[in-house]
Design a protein around this motif. Structure first.
Motif, PDB file in Angstrom:
ATOM      1  N   LEU A 235       0.807  -1.213   0.000  1.00 27.76           N
ATOM      2  CA  LEU A 235       0.000   0.000   0.000  1.00 27.76           C
ATOM      3  C   LEU A 235       0.845   1.270   0.000  1.00 27.76           C
ATOM      4  O   LEU A 235       0.542   2.233  -0.723  1.00 27.76           O
ATOM      5  N   HIS A 236       1.897   1.299   0.795  1.00 22.42           N
ATOM      6  CA  HIS A 236       2.730   2.497   0.907  1.00 22.42           C
ATOM      7  C   HIS A 236       3.327   2.900  -0.455  1.00 22.42           C
ATOM      8  O   HIS A 236       3.185   4.058  -0.880  1.00 22.42           O
ATOM      9  N   PRO A 237       3.995   1.997  -1.174  1.00 20.44           N
ATOM     10  CA  PRO A 237       4.530   2.417  -2.484  1.00 20.44           C
ATOM     11  C   PRO A 237       3.446   2.799  -3.486  1.00 20.44           C
ATOM     12  O   PRO A 237       3.651   3.711  -4.296  1.00 20.44           O
ATOM     13  N   ILE A 238       2.295   2.124  -3.432  1.00 20.24           N
ATOM     14  CA  ILE A 238       1.206   2.487  -4.333  1.00 20.24           C
ATOM     15  C   ILE A 238       0.700   3.897  -4.018  1.00 20.24           C
ATOM     16  O   ILE A 238       0.442   4.706  -4.926  1.00 20.24           O
ATOM     17  N   ALA A 239       0.566   4.214  -2.733  1.00 17.94           N
ATOM     18  CA  ALA A 239       0.104   5.544  -2.333  1.00 17.94           C
ATOM     19  C   ALA A 239       1.081   6.625  -2.779  1.00 17.94           C
ATOM     20  O   ALA A 239       0.673   7.689  -3.278  1.00 17.94           O
ATOM     21  N   VAL A 240       2.368   6.371  -2.616  1.00 20.38           N
ATOM     22  CA  VAL A 240       3.385   7.335  -3.048  1.00 20.38           C
ATOM     23  C   VAL A 240       3.339   7.517  -4.560  1.00 20.38           C
ATOM     24  O   VAL A 240       3.395   8.646  -5.073  1.00 20.38           O
ATOM     25  N   PHE A 241       3.210   6.428  -5.275  1.00 19.96           N
ATOM     26  CA  PHE A 241       3.155   6.498  -6.740  1.00 19.96           C
ATOM     27  C   PHE A 241       1.941   7.293  -7.219  1.00 19.96           C
ATOM     28  O   PHE A 241       2.064   8.182  -8.070  1.00 19.96           O
ATOM     29  N   ILE A 242       0.773   6.989  -6.659  1.00 15.38           N
ATOM     30  CA  ILE A 242      -0.450   7.692  -7.075  1.00 15.38           C
ATOM     31  C   ILE A 242      -0.348   9.178  -6.747  1.00 15.38           C
ATOM     32  O   ILE A 242      -0.724  10.040  -7.566  1.00 15.38           O
ATOM     33  N   ALA A 243       0.146   9.505  -5.559  1.00 21.66           N
ATOM     34  CA  ALA A 243       0.241  10.906  -5.158  1.00 21.66           C
ATOM     35  C   ALA A 243       1.184  11.683  -6.073  1.00 21.66           C
ATOM     36  O   ALA A 243       0.857  12.789  -6.538  1.00 21.66           O
ATOM     37  N   LEU A 244       2.366  11.130  -6.365  1.00 26.27           N
ATOM     38  CA  LEU A 244       3.348  11.845  -7.184  1.00 26.27           C
ATOM     39  C   LEU A 244       2.885  11.986  -8.629  1.00 26.27           C
ATOM     40  O   LEU A 244       3.101  13.033  -9.261  1.00 26.27           O
ATOM     41  N   THR A 245       2.249  10.954  -9.172  1.00 28.51           N
ATOM     42  CA  THR A 245       1.770  11.057 -10.550  1.00 28.51           C
ATOM     43  C   THR A 245       0.541  11.956 -10.639  1.00 28.51           C
ATOM     44  O   THR A 245       0.304  12.587 -11.677  1.00 28.51           O
ATOM     45  N   CYS A 263       8.642   1.073  -0.682  1.00 25.31           N
ATOM     46  CA  CYS A 263       8.389  -0.368  -0.601  1.00 25.31           C
ATOM     47  C   CYS A 263       9.365  -1.080   0.320  1.00 25.31           C
ATOM     48  O   CYS A 263       9.285  -2.309   0.478  1.00 25.31           O
ATOM     49  N   LEU A 264      10.285  -0.352   0.934  1.00 28.46           N
ATOM     50  CA  LEU A 264      11.259  -0.976   1.823  1.00 28.46           C
ATOM     51  C   LEU A 264      10.600  -1.415   3.133  1.00 28.46           C
ATOM     52  O   LEU A 264       9.581  -0.864   3.544  1.00 28.46           O
ATOM     53  N   PRO A 265      11.178  -2.406   3.809  1.00 26.67           N
ATOM     54  CA  PRO A 265      10.576  -2.944   5.041  1.00 26.67           C
ATOM     55  C   PRO A 265      10.622  -1.953   6.193  1.00 26.67           C
ATOM     56  O   PRO A 265      11.279  -0.910   6.132  1.00 26.67           O
ATOM     57  N   THR A 266       9.931  -2.302   7.254  1.00 28.83           N
ATOM     58  CA  THR A 266       9.813  -1.442   8.436  1.00 28.83           C
ATOM     59  C   THR A 266      11.178  -1.121   9.039  1.00 28.83           C
ATOM     60  O   THR A 266      12.043  -1.988   9.149  1.00 28.83           O
ATOM     61  N   ALA A 267      11.357   0.127   9.434  1.00 28.50           N
ATOM     62  CA  ALA A 267      12.632   0.583   9.985  1.00 28.50           C
ATOM     63  C   ALA A 267      12.872   0.036  11.392  1.00 28.50           C
ATOM     64  O   ALA A 267      11.939  -0.096  12.186  1.00 28.50           O
TER      65      ALA A 267
END
Length: 317
Positions: A235-245, A263-267
């Protein structure tokens, strides 16, 4: 496909080497302390300083890019917070750590090793700097609201300012901005020192991740981890992608870099925050382990999508 394998093999290979080394040598967790110190206080700051200071200043001020990336990250944070608070009835403190587990990626350690060439170096450095700075503000503020931080308001604010202002990542990036703005010439000997340290950042960080995975056994999986893990990796990478595009106007490599970082794992810092306040520690540790293991597949898939040109860079007219 060959270039994807050539990028992934050293990335996950170094993590595997660290994992095997920890299992084989049986060193205690404390033995990792000085390596982590070197990574956080020397190697990664040198890398961020190098990336920023050697970039033209006009390329370092994309406020709309940073704002959009952070907005997408905190949209995921707020969603997970609402699920934990409204649907599961968790405490404010628990919801805070859970939300960070789904929105705070291991961008500091893993991000530099996944850069898509020189063009992605600057967005990687900016995202790491600004996201970490905001996380350092939000975490203690929410914990104070939850009542788990007993410091006075003035002391809390002072500690937040100190933690943000003196963090090595933020200090080095700020110094890089100053050098780029003033067009300062760096002595050759200093540049070589910075280069040596910067070159060690990714290998040491990836090795340390492998060691940490080996020393942090998985005990049990809680129900909330079942939706936090896909939120972080999918979800996180998809949200970032949609927002930036949706906002548009950004260089393709900047969008790709932001998606990969998302898309990287939890810190590991999520566990540190939980440990600091005595909240959700075991489950934070489990989330870090599970997302890191699953990221072998998810990061590979995202890289395949990006490298093969399957990621559309304009969704909206």
């Amino acid at each position: 496909m060959a270039d994807i394998v050539s990028l992934l093999l050293p990335f996950f290979g170094l993590i595997l080497i660290g994992y095997i080394a920890a299992k084989a040598t049986k060193q205690p967790a404390e033995a990792l302390g000085w390596l982590n110190t070197f990574i956080i206080y020397a190697a990664l700051p040198a890398l961020f300083f190098k990336l920023v200071s050697r970039t033209p200043i006009e390329e370092l001020t994309p406020v709309d890019f940073i704002a959009t990336d952070i907005a997408a990250t905190y949209a995921v944070f707020i969603l997970l917070f609402a699920i934990g608070r409204l649907l599961r009835g968790n405490s404010l403190a628990d919801c805070t750590i859970q939300s960070f587990a789904g929105a705070y990626g291991n961008i500091g350690y893993l991000g530099p090793g996944l850069a898509l060439g020189e063009g992605a170096a600057v967005p990687v450095a900016l995202i790491i700097c600004f996201e970490n700075a905001l996380h350092f503000v939000v975490a203690p503020a929410l914990m104070a609201a939850a009542g788990d931080d007993k410091r006075s308001a003035s002391r809390l604010i002072a500690d937040i300012v100190r933690k943000v202002g003196l963090h090595p990542f933020i200090l080095s990036t700020t110094l890089g901005f100053a050098v780029a703005t003033l067009h300062l010439d760096q002595p050759l000997a200093f540049q070589r020192l910075v280069d040596y340290l910067a070159q060690a950042a990714a290998p040491c960080a990836l090795f340390a991740i492998g060691v940490t995975l080996a020393l942090r056994p998985l005990k049990r999986i809680r129900a909330e981890i079942s939706y936090i893990v896909p939120a972080k990796l999918i979800l996180h990478p998809i949200a970032v992608f949609i927002a930036l595009t949706a906002v548009g106007g950004f260089e393709p490599v900047w969008i790709q870099a932001a998606v990969l970082l998302a898309c990287l794992p939890t810190a590991t810092n999520v566990f540190v925050i939980g440990q600091q306040y005595g909240v959700w520690q075991e489950r934070a540790s489990a989330t870090i382990l599970i997302t890191t293991v699953f990221s072998v597949v998810s990061v590979s898939l995202w890289l395949i999508v990006i490298r093969s040109g399957l990621l559309p860079l304009q969704l909206f007219p």
